[in-house]
Design an enzyme around this catalytic site. Structure first.
Site, PDB file in Angstrom:
ATOM      1  N   HIS A  65       1.523  -2.838  -5.310  1.00  0.00           N
ATOM      2  CA  HIS A  65       0.260  -2.747  -6.042  1.00  0.00           C
ATOM      3  C   HIS A  65       0.525  -2.304  -7.474  1.00  0.00           C
ATOM      4  CE1 HIS A  65       1.036   1.253  -4.333  1.00  0.00           C
ATOM      5  NE2 HIS A  65       0.440   1.740  -5.403  1.00  0.00           N
ATOM      6  N   CYS A 264      -0.311   9.582  -6.695  1.00  0.00           N
ATOM      7  CA  CYS A 264       0.829   8.674  -6.795  1.00  0.00           C
ATOM      8  C   CYS A 264       0.793   8.026  -8.171  1.00  0.00           C
ATOM      9  CB  CYS A 264       0.805   7.620  -5.688  1.00  0.00           C
ATOM     10  SG  CYS A 264      -0.493   6.373  -5.841  1.00  0.00           S
TER      11      CYS A 264
END
Length: 755
Positions: A65, A264
């Site tokens: 992603h 993250c």
């Protein structure tokens, strides 16, 4: 959610054998649907994210992603691989692969939907249904929430899509305090993918939403292990209500309470998967757990009362925890975000053990909260921390070097080489006289240079001890200038100041004095100690070492100068902007960071800049003369490398070095060493610390200087072409389209890491 994934974005027979090929195959479907405008650019962004941290998860899941300027709208593509694709998970290859693409400026609502998908991946029934689904349309419907996996149907008054039924569950409340990542700003239309993640929809005992409650608050309540335990006032990150799980307030015995923070690098997937995993483990352990997700859409702070009442803290993060001081003084477990996904029960057990032993983190002002500590691993060794402390000072110093150096160089260019003898412009300045403007620029640059050593020392101390280190660091740096200890003195002063402050912070002080410690006591005592050491103890020896270094540089001639230029060229090209590169650059700038630098210092600066320009220019030339040896993405990066190299930005070669380090880096080092040696032998000089070809008019012997750069570029290009040619040509990727197959070789699909 309905427009984020369609059947055309699903491949149930994904045949890719590498993660690059899998990403390409799914990205090609996005391109065919008009969701991605530049395949190569988008894949480069995906590869850059993958380089930060592998995106494979235990349980056979891969979630490549990224956020990218090449994405037109938030999009999901799903692929199912029979053979599996290695995404770096500890338990082996992934057979369920989700490519998540978010625009660079994606709005909060879409990001929370993507976050909801990440949470749903923690639901075993959801992943099992995707493994068993027979057609693309059904798979897309499952992901959208239009269909519910068998066994996941809610039993407490809501349907599988997360929409409140007519049984009285707070349908009109939108997202309640127990909801998933959509939170208070997400209505039921955004909930399908989070049907079993603790939303107001609730779930059965087998779902991750927990048992015994509707999962929402708003009048429905929950039992001791329900996911929707009473939440505090306020909302948590990304607009979501505080995500508390565990025992209810009605429990006869007060439950163990934990607050957690997850984050993250992109803040889309791992952030929320770690939160969901921790919540599920909290229910199983009968622990009341609240998560603050610091994701892409920002974050909302946990209620201070919730933090104050917590018995322990879990940080599962790959980015610095924002406002970490809020959690100081409590038992703390600090790990990477993947640990929060893969072993949440162990983290909860660990924080309970620390609480039982009375082991707490340092107070907010203690060294554990320094800028270096906040951006590093708690297990880092002293050598790593020392390098980061020094780089902290260098990074703050470089802008002063660049601004001051360029201003001084422009002053010489406009006012001539006698401009350093001009009177102060406050006493003599003529608007129509070029010499006056040259003197003005020179004197402004000189003032900027006067801050170099204090800034270096101050921010080394800042990296060690946070803000309390700034005052003694700056004082020590200024003393270094006073006693002519130069940069060596600044390095020593910064380290001493940081160490002194860290030592003072370890002393227990009465509560009445804590308020004035950072404002009065620490600056006073630390400045006095640093000043004493610099003036009386170590200042003179360091000043002597600085003079010896200066004399050595001034005495460099002939072979010694050429060898030094070659060594600096090797260092500049070894890690392309990394620590070794920075050491060489700092060494060069230290020599010219005075009003009247020596000729040797200016030669060193010229050699360093010339060598640093070689790698990106060589990669640009190589992609031009032998484009068939490079992937399409590398050829595109080669176009940008022309400008980056000409501007003295060595990082322009990183995408090539990351994709093929064994061929690119040695070739670059050979060319850089040649350029550095030639520049020194030609006697080229440079007063400016940056600028590339744009400061050629300020360079001594400019034509020979350009010859040195050209020689290095040609050598590096020839070596890269030769080494890659021995490997063979890189095949062109298949034509894009919804059914286009992935690349057939790993080399073809390898994407560079961009910066």
């Amino acid at each position: 959610m309905s427009d984020m994934i369609t059947a055309d974005l699903v491949d149930l027979d994904l045949s890719a054998d590498t993660k690059e090929a899998a990403a390409r195959a799914l990205a090609e479907r996005m391109v065919a649907q008009g969701r991605v405008t530049d395949l190569a650019g988008f894949l480069a962004d995906v590869a850059a994210r993958e380089a930060q941290m592998p995106t494979g998860l235990d349980g056979g899941i891969g979630i490549p992603h990224c956020r990218s300027a090449h994405v037109t709208e938030p999009t999901l593509a799903f692929g199912r691989s029979a053979a599996g694709v290695d995404f770096g998970a500890a338990d082996g290859p992934a057979d369920l692969i989700f490519l998540i693409a978010a625009p660079a400026g994606a709005d909060d609502a879409h990001l929370t939907i993507l976050a909801a998908l990440a949470r749903q991946l923690m639901n075993a029934e959801f992943t099992s249904a995707l493994r068993a689904v027979a057609d693309a349309e059904t798979a897309a419907a499952l992901i959208r929430g239009d269909e519910t996996p068998s066994g996941q149907q809610a039993t407490t008054g809501t349907d599988g899509a997360g929409n409140a039924a007519e049984s009285g569950t707070a349908a009109s409340s939108g997202a309640s305090a127990g909801e998933g990542p959509g939170g208070a700003h997400e209505d039921t239309a955004a909930a399908p993918v989070a049907a079993s993640t603790g939303t107001a929809a609730g779930s059965t005992a087998s779902g991750p939403g927990g048992t015994g409650g509707t999962g929402g608050t708003g009048g429905t309540g929950s039992t001791a292990s329900g996911a929707g335990a009473s939440a505090p006032d306020g909302v948590t990150p990304d607009g979501a209500a505080p995500e508390r799980v565990g025992s209810a307030a009605h429990s006869a015995e007060r439950p163990f309470r934990v607050v957690a923070v997850t984050s993250c690098p992109t803040g889309i997937a791992h952030t929320y998967m770690a939160a969901e995993s921790l919540q599920n483990a909290g229910r199983d352990a009968d622990v009341e757990l609240v998560v603050e997700t610091q994701g892409s859409a920002g974050f909302t702070r946990l209620d201070p009362a919730v933090i104050a009442a917590a018995d322990g803290v879990i940080f599962a993060h790959d980015l610095p925890v924002r406002e970490k001081d809020r959690f100081a003084g409590k038992p703390t477990v600090d790990v990477g975000v993947k640990a929060g996904i893969n072993r949440p029960a162990d983290l909860i057990a660990e924080v309970r053990e620390k609480a039982a032993r009375g082991e707490t983190s340092a107070p907010a002002a203690a060294p554990g909260g320094t800028p270096v500590e906040r951006t590093g691993d708690s297990t880092e060794g002293y050598g790593t921390k020392l390098r980061k402390w020094l780089m902290s000072g260098v990074s703050y110093m470089v802008p002063f070097v660049a601004a001051g150096g360029l201003l001084i160089a422009l002053g010489f260019a406009i006012g001539g080489y006698q401009v350093n003898k001009a009177p102060s412009v406050t006493d003599h300045f003529l608007w129509t006289q070029a010499d006056s403007w040259g003197a003005l620029l020179f004197q402004i640059g000189g003032v900027a240079f006067g801050f170099l050593v204090p800034v270096l020392a101050g921010y080394i101390a800042y990296g060690m001890a946070d803000r309390p280190g700034l005052v003694p660091g700056f004082v020590g740096g200024a003393i270094s200038l006073t006693i002519n200890a130069g940069f060596l003195g600044g390095l020593a002063a910064g380290l001493i100041a940081g160490g002194v402050v860290m030592a003072i912070q370890r002393f227990a002080v009465p509560a009445a004095l804590r308020g004035i410690m950072p404002v009065v006591v620490i600056p006073l005592i630390s400045s006095a100690i640093v000043g004493f050491l610099m003036f009386v103890v170590i200042g003179k020896p360091i000043a002597g070492a600085q003079r010896a270094l200066t004399d050595w540089l001034n005495g460099l001639t002939g072979t010694n100068a050429v060898l030094l230029g070659g060594l600096l060229g090797l260092m500049m090209c070894f890690d392309l902007g990394g620590p070794v590169n920075k050491v060489a650059y700092t060494f060069a700038t230290a020599g010219i960071a005075v009003a009247s630098p020596s000729d040797s210092a200016m030669k060193i600066m010229a050699a360093v800049m010339a060598a640093g320009m070689v790698p990106p220019l060589a990669m640009a030339l190589a992609t031009t003369v032998r484009g068939s040896l490079f992937t399409r993405a590398e050829r595109e990066n080669g176009k940008a490398a022309w400008v980056l190299g000409a501007s003295f930005i060595s990082e322009g070669a990183i995408p090539f070095a990351a994709a093929d380090p064994l061929r690119v880096i040695p070739s670059a080092m050979v060319g850089g060493a040649l350029t550095g040696a030639l520049s020194m032998s030609f006697g080229a000089t440079l007063r400016a610390p940056h600028g590339g070809v744009f400061v050629v008019p300020l360079i001594g012997n400019p034509l020979l200087y350009l010859v040195a750069i050209a020689a290095g570029v040609c050598v590096t290009t020839a070596l890269v072409v030769l080494l890659k040619g021995m490997r063979g040509q890189t095949p062109e990727p298949a034509a894009t389209g919804p059914t286009a197959g992935p690349a057939t070789t790993p080399e073809e699909t390898r994407q560079p890491v961009t910066t």
